[in-house]
Design a protein around this motif. Structure first.
Motif, PDB file in Angstrom:
ATOM      1  N   GLU A 118       6.082   8.261   1.506  1.00  0.00           N
ATOM      2  CA  GLU A 118       4.746   8.570   0.981  1.00  0.00           C
ATOM      3  C   GLU A 118       3.607   7.699   1.504  1.00  0.00           C
ATOM      4  N   GLN A 129       6.337   2.703  -5.969  1.00  0.00           N
ATOM      5  CA  GLN A 129       5.947   4.108  -6.120  1.00  0.00           C
ATOM      6  C   GLN A 129       5.955   4.576  -7.567  1.00  0.00           C
ATOM      7  N   VAL A 160      -0.399   5.878  -3.432  1.00  0.00           N
ATOM      8  CA  VAL A 160       0.487   4.746  -3.159  1.00  0.00           C
ATOM      9  C   VAL A 160      -0.241   3.694  -2.337  1.00  0.00           C
TER      10      VAL A 160
END
Length: 308
Positions: free
Chosen positions: A223, A165, A180
């Motif tokens: 994410e 990340q 991501v």
């Protein structure tokens, strides 16, 4: 061992001494049960992701795999760290190899017995065929270009990246999940194109801390579900003593193999010595379902100093 900052140029002179050899066989992780579960270790062309909450030990576990291959087996290894400087990585490696406290390595306060152990292992650390690149920022394309050079011309057989990340996306997007996702797909493509294993770390969100047992699951990946989709092997790292120092399982860690493209999922228990920046193979059988974990190794393993 070579530390690189913005450019791998200093690394090339060192890594050029690595003998080139076929890279078709899996690379051992240093943990017998994990190697057994994966039919030999990390397979060429695959992406392995180690994920955890902060302070549990994902960086330590990734560097243990690098240390096992570079120092113990003289295999060319390239490590990108986007969360630490090269001196911090070297301190971890030396701490783990010589069994000295990492903060003493950094502060230069090692005692006489510690210096004796350092003197026995420092040459192995210095001579290890490992490239350490610690740029302030990098895109997946930056990493891929350097990795291709190291693999094609210098015999590097393992690529490790600490911080999926933290890799800067090539294209900005309003949705962080898409950024991501692009990065992790690029890493998977890199592994397949170069036909070497790529191992990387990832953060988990705070959901495990809201559960009674604190155990992570795939949905906790921060994410991006793309990490779950792209990874061939996905290990969620869990330590009870990170939340309850008095647990009878102090000094143990669970490698929760939550995704395994080529075999079964499992929970593998290993030893943990945070004060020496290392995990230890304790040789237990992998558990193929939720285990009755029982009593721990508190008398053998303890400490969680500066773990990431």
């Amino acid at each position: 061992m070579t530390a690189a900052a913005e450019s791998p140029a200093p690394a090339k002179s060192r890594v050029g001494q690595i003998p080139t050899r076929p890279a078709s066989e899996p690379l051992s992780t240093g943990f017998a049960d994990l190697d057994h579960l994966t039919a030999g270790g990390l397979r060429p062309g695959t992406l392995t992701v180690i994920a955890s909450r902060p302070g549990i030990g994902r960086t330590t576990l990734l560097q243990d795999i690098c240390r096992h291959n570079a120092i113990r087996h003289n295999r060319g290894t390239a490590l990108w760290t986007l969360e630490e400087g090269p001196e911090d990585v070297v301190a971890r490696l030396l701490s783990a190899e010589a069994r000295v406290l990492r903060h003493q390595v950094l502060a230069g306060t090692i005692d006489e017995a510690g210096w004796e152990r350092v003197s026995q292992r420092i040459k192995a650390v210095e001579d290890a065929p490992i490239v350490i690149d610690a740029p302030p920022s990098a895109t997946a394309a930056d990493i891929a270009a350097k990795a291709a050079e190291l693999v094609a011309h210098h015999g590097v057989r393992l690529i490790a990246i600490d911080g999926i990340q933290d890799i800067r996306p090539e294209r900005r997007n309003d949705l962080r999940e898409r950024e991501v996702g692009d990065v992790v797909r690029d890493l998977k493509t890199l592994a397949r194109e170069l036909q070497v294993p790529v191992a990387a770390t990832a953060h988990l969100n705070r959901s495990p801390e809201k559960r009674i047992d604190k155990r992570p699951c795939l949905d906790d990946l921060r994410e991006s579900g793309a990490i779950t989709f792209a990874a061939d092997l996905l290990i969620l790292l869990h330590r009870e003593d990170a939340y309850d120092p008095a647990t009878p399982r102090a000094g143990e860690a669970d490698l929760i193999v939550a995704k395994h493209r080529f075999g079964p999922e499992a929970v593998i228990t290993v030893g943990f010595q945070g004060h020496y920046s290392r995990f230890l193979d304790i040789g237990t059988e992998p558990v193929l379902s939720r285990p009755d974990l029982g009593a721990g190794f508190a008398s053998l393993f303890s400490g969680s100093e500066g773990v990431a």
